[in-house]
Design an enzyme around this catalytic site. Structure first.
Site, PDB file in Angstrom:
ATOM      1  N   ASP A 700       7.748  -0.360 -35.266  1.00  0.00           N
ATOM      2  CA  ASP A 700       7.902   0.836 -35.944  1.00  0.00           C
ATOM      3  C   ASP A 700       9.271   1.234 -35.989  1.00  0.00           C
ATOM      4  O   ASP A 700       9.909   0.824 -35.015  1.00  0.00           O
ATOM      5  CB  ASP A 700       6.918   2.071 -35.598  1.00  0.00           C
ATOM      6  CG  ASP A 700       6.582   2.831 -37.005  1.00  0.00           C
ATOM      7  OD1 ASP A 700       7.646   3.105 -37.800  1.00  0.00           O
ATOM      8  OD2 ASP A 700       5.484   3.428 -36.884  1.00  0.00           O
ATOM      9  N   TRP A 701       9.857   2.056 -36.844  1.00  0.00           N
ATOM     10  CA  TRP A 701      11.233   2.552 -37.063  1.00  0.00           C
ATOM     11  C   TRP A 701      11.520   3.411 -35.520  1.00  0.00           C
ATOM     12  O   TRP A 701      11.060   4.207 -35.556  1.00  0.00           O
ATOM     13  CB  TRP A 701      11.312   3.247 -38.260  1.00  0.00           C
ATOM     14  CG  TRP A 701      11.893   2.224 -39.268  1.00  0.00           C
ATOM     15  CD1 TRP A 701      13.001   2.552 -40.210  1.00  0.00           C
ATOM     16  CD2 TRP A 701      11.202   0.959 -39.803  1.00  0.00           C
ATOM     17  NE1 TRP A 701      13.042   1.569 -40.999  1.00  0.00           N
ATOM     18  CE2 TRP A 701      11.904   0.740 -40.911  1.00  0.00           C
ATOM     19  CE3 TRP A 701      10.081   0.385 -39.322  1.00  0.00           C
ATOM     20  CZ2 TRP A 701      11.888  -0.495 -41.475  1.00  0.00           C
ATOM     21  CZ3 TRP A 701       9.607  -0.908 -40.218  1.00  0.00           C
ATOM     22  CH2 TRP A 701      10.622  -1.397 -41.152  1.00  0.00           C
TER      23      TRP A 701
END
Length: 922
Positions: A700-701
């Site tokens: 995920d970012w």
């Protein structure tokens, strides 16, 4: 290849999904469908602000138009009480919609107009039917709460309901929400009809109107159990802690709990949903085979309206030594639209893998069918189903032998079902703990290094065409090249479509020279998020899609979605979201499908199959157990291996095996002490060795990564690479040297072979994308027809400007047209807080109000409002954070009449580590 995307058909298909996903819980007094000859009065300010989706990355789709519920009714020919609607419009102007502040900052509900008795009474004098719309949002970074205006009604909403009930003969309540809300107070007001209309995307009102007018009979089914109180959910005691989520309820999530232990606490069971007509479901054939059972049913419409029915099959397995839920969904199918008296015969295959249990006890670690009687209950919901076919398993049968993975490292007790003379009761048992040497397991899996050859002139297209092997190609890549390809670049990388989430693959000049294209990812489950302001299609939310129980229809919708992605040069949609509705207050439930993993996996597979038909894909996320937004970056999910296998991994497994998933995103948090981005057991042993996954995985970012027993940190590529979580999302510059990787290669804690393995995963995927086709001159083209906002699809690239301390841009050729945007992008040399000054003039009246909202990376960062200036240039300023190297700026014009002159950015102060940490978390 030339493709055509008919926007009208796209809208029609989405509206059809909405109509099939609406769940009607109650319909008395012939309240629905509406009598088209009579006027309807609509109450609630959300009639003016339909929630098309929740908030955050799963909802930030720029749309040209949203068809709300009243819009849809009007288009369908329903007579609306316009005097009442004007009252709401006037009040709404005086009490503007609250957008909130910053990422995830929109409030869960909007202030409601207090309703005077006189208004309700007058409205009732011209219409016998009232529609009351209750709206809620939630989303990334904000769980819902057990408080007024979130899970509960506000006092003003409750007062509105009571007054409407007092004066109207018929009251219909719509819940325009992302997930469940409390129904107790609503039902106390005795509405005649009650419907979850969910969040239907940009065409939600059209689909809703089709149901209300009788054009379509409601056929949606609940993807979650609705209990009397939130405390009835077994996870409630364990939800919301900021540091640790203990999954003591184990496999007993949703209806598995209620149908086994608490049937009397169910208000509406899983799979429930009314229609305007009635159906009879008859078993016509059933047979047991070695690995599956086949059943045939005949469904007959026994009522007076056309409609569709969902046949649901639940397994009741013997309790055995493991203990089981009384009901487990193992098959479903939806009929075509049946006319009154019409029948349809349907086949349902029950795979024994879907009725097996996971034995996580020491030395077992396998999927097993315990001996005993297996009953298949067939019906229309988890409660309304009966034992229509059963068979015996003569001895314990291992379906699949696995190895222990992801098991807890700290002791706790979990729920277990135990059978005695009085029936099935809940007991507690100690959870089996991990005895795995994780590092030893990783070392046993180390790949063999491919000798470095340097550049031999082999391009990636040579591998694609069969003229070279992938190993020969990867042998050319240096250590630095290999360290670059495991890093995605973004957000808003200029290498790919403007305003998207990331570029991956060809993220350095050296990699591009080898013929590696830059692939493009874009948020998200509800459609493409394009922060530069480009308009896209906003899809119905995940919960609504699951409520359709219609695989074929979902697949058709996502084939449209895939074609739109090709038009925007997007290779991966960051969705579907597949996490389980463990608790009703999870803020991102709107993105996800259901409390049930089988339904989740089937719906995700349908979406993926639709995307794959046109050569793009979705990234299934968040892998796994991302069931709480509160402190999600640092939350440790403490959960048994059995619960992971049967509930929280199962949907992903189906999406890989049935849906052919090609990309997967791990979570922000930890499972049993190890952050998923660096979990070898999750990303390699389960995903690749057991499930046979061949694609690539991403974090995920700005995710945290750690080694077992150590504190997590961001941008920590070494443990991620070792785990075979292939790409870190995202970096501001993927081509720079990373000291951690260099040091790890030097000291041997990371091998070049591991980097080569990860590179081959990424390259193997990107070789089959449209990005590769564009690079080699075989690009697909898409002609979009019947689209009113087609001017938003300009082929002109978004312009990037570089800024170090200050930058001034001329805006004199930009017109401020109501509802329009002007976008550009910045390459930020110094991250920090900037003063943004827009200079403009207006010849409008001194009392005119002309606002311009400044969006940075898709988030509203400030609104500047001019009055009439007598033609004089007036500068207005605000301070906004710019913490991303590539920052998309969008100016949104809410009114006409402003003559723009310039926009200027000046650095106020550089960001410190605390600023950047806050930005990454939010």
């Amino acid at each position: 290849m030339k493709r055509t995307l008919d926007w009208n058909k796209y809208l029609e298909k989405a509206a059809e999904i909405v109509a099939e996903g609406i769940v009607m819980l109650k319909n008395d007094n012939n309240a629905l469908p509406l009598d088209m000859s009579k006027t309807v009065s609509v109450f609630g300010r959300i009639q003016l602000h339909y929630y098309k989706s929740g908030t955050g990355s799963g909802g930030m789709v720029n749309v040209s138009k949203v068809t709300g519920i009243v819009d849809g009714l009007a288009e369908a020919g329903v007579k609306i009480n316009e005097k009442l609607r004007d009252i709401y419009r006037k009040w709404d102007e005086e009490n503007p919609f609250d957008q909130g502040g910053g990422w995830g900052g929109e409030p869960w509900n909007q202030k409601e107009m207090p309703l005077d008795d006189s208004i309700a009474e007058e409205a009732a004098s011209v219409s016998e039917t009232a529609i009351v719309i209750i709206g809620r949002t939630a989303g990334e970074e904000q769980d819902a709460r057990l408080e007024e205006g979130s899970y509960l009604l506000t006092s003003v909403e409750l007062d509105m309901l009571r007054k409407v009930r007092k004066y109207f003969k018929k009251v219909v309540v719509f819940l325009n929400v992302g997930g469940l809300i409390d129904l107790e107070q609503i039902l106390e007001c005795s509405p005649d009809s009650l419907l979850y209309v969910w969040q239907g995307g940009m065409t939600g009102g059209t689909g809703t109107a089709a149901v209300l007018t009788g054009k379509a009979s409601p056929s949606g089914k609940l993807p979650d159990t609705i209990a009397y109180k939130i405390s009835d959910y077994p996870s409630d005691e364990y939800f919301g802690d900021k540091n640790k989520a203990v999954y003591a309820e184990d496999i007993f999530v949703g209806y598995r709990w209620f149908e086994t232990f608490a049937k009397d606490r169910v208000l509406y069971p899983f799979g429930f949903g009314l229609s305007y007509t009635t159906f009879d479901i008859e078993l016509t054939y059933a047979k047991k085979y070695d690995s599956e059972s086949m059943i045939n049913v005949r469904v007959t419409n026994t009522g007076s309206y056309r409609g569709k029915e969902v046949v649901q099959v639940y397994c009741e397995a013997p309790q055995g030594k493991l203990g089981k839920a009384k009901r487990v969904l193992c098959g479903f199918v939806k009929t075509k639209e049946l006319a009154p008296g019409e029948s349809q015969s349907l086949k349902i295959k029950i795979d024994y893998r879907d009725i097996a249990s996971y034995d996580d006890s020491e030395g077992k670690h396998c999927w097993v069918l315990e001996k005993g009687r297996y009953a298949l209950h067939i019906g229309s919901n988890a409660r309304n189903c009966i034992d229509q076919f059963h068979f015996e398993i003569e001895e314990d049968t291992v379906i699949e032998q696995c190895s222990q993975v992801l098991a807890p490292v700290e002791a706790f007790e979990r729920f277990k079902a135990a059978e005695n003379a009085e029936g099935i009761t809940k007991i507690l048992e100690s959870v089996p703990l991990s005895n795995v040497d994780e590092e030893k397991r990783r070392l046993e899996h180390l790949p063999k290094e491919i000798a470095y050859t340097g550049d031999k002139g082999i391009k990636l297209v040579d591998v694609k065409n069969g003229n070279a092997t992938m190993e020969q190609f990867v042998a050319q890549l240096s250590d630095h090249d290999l360290s670059c390809i495991i890093r995605g670049e973004g957000m808003g990388s200029p290498r790919v479509t403007a305003g998207t989430a990331s570029a991956f693959g060809g993220v350095s000049d050296e990699l591009v020279k080898f013929g590696i294209p830059a692939g493009c990812c874009s948020d998200g489950p509800s459609g493409m998020r394009l922060d530069c302001g480009t308009k896209a299609f906003s899809l119905p939310n995940g919960t609504l899609i699951a409520s359709t129980f219609n695989r074929e229809l979902v697949e058709e919708l996502f084939e449209f979605m895939g074609t739109e992605m090709i038009a925007n040069k997007v290779d991966c949609l960051l969705g579907p979201g597949m996490n389980i509705h463990r608790h009703p207050l999870n803020g991102r439930n709107f993105e996800y499908f259901s409390e049930d993993p089988f339904l989740t996996g089937q719906m995700a597979s349908a979406e993926l199959n639709g995307l794959h038909k046109v050569g793009v894909t979705g990234t299934i996320k968040h892998f796994c157990a991302n069931n709480q937004e509160t402190n999600r970056h640092f939350l440790d999910s403490v959960v048994s291996e059995r619960a992971l296998r049967e509930i929280y991994l199962r949907g992903f497994e189906i999406a890989v095996k049935v849906g052919g998933a090609k990309t997967i995103m791990t979570t922000y948090g930890a499972i049993n002490g190890l952050w998923t981005a660096g979990s070898f057991d999750l990303n390699t042993v389960v995903l690749r060795d057991e499930w046979g996954f061949k694609g690539f995985t991403m974090t995920d970012w700005w995710a945290n990564v750690n080694y077992r027993g150590e504190e997590p940190k961001r941008s920590y590529y070494v443990p991620m690479a070792r785990a075979q979580n292939d790409v870190y999302m995202v970096c501001s510059d993927s081509s720079c040297v990373d000291a951690d990787i260099e040091a790890a290669l030097k000291n041997g804690s990371l091998t070049r072979a591991e980097l080569q393995r990860n590179a081959m995963n990424v390259l193997g995927f990107i070789m089959g994308t449209h990005a590769m086709k564009r690079l080699i001159g075989e690009e697909d083209t898409v002609e979009i027809i019947n689209r009113a906002d087609s001017e938003e699809l300009s082929d002109e690239p978004v312009v990037f400007y570089e800024i170090e301390d200050s930058l001034k841009l001329d805006l004199s050729n930009i017109r401020s047209e109501k509802g329009k945007n002007h976008s550009f992008a910045l390459i930020i040399k110094k991250l920090g807080w900037y003063n943004v000054t827009i200079t403009a003039s207006s010849v409008q009246s001194p009392l005119a109000q002309i606002p311009v909202t400044i969006f940075a990376m898709g988030t509203a960062s400030g609104t500047l409002t001019w009055n009439g200036t007598e033609g004089k240039l007036i500068p207005l300023a605000c301070e906004i954070p710019m913490f991303s190297r590539f920052t998309a700026i969008r100016l949104y014009f809410a009114q006409n009449g402003l003559d723009l002159h310039s926009i200027e950015f000046k650095l106020v102060r550089e960001a410190d580590n605390m600023d950047l940490a806050f930005a990454e978390e939010n």
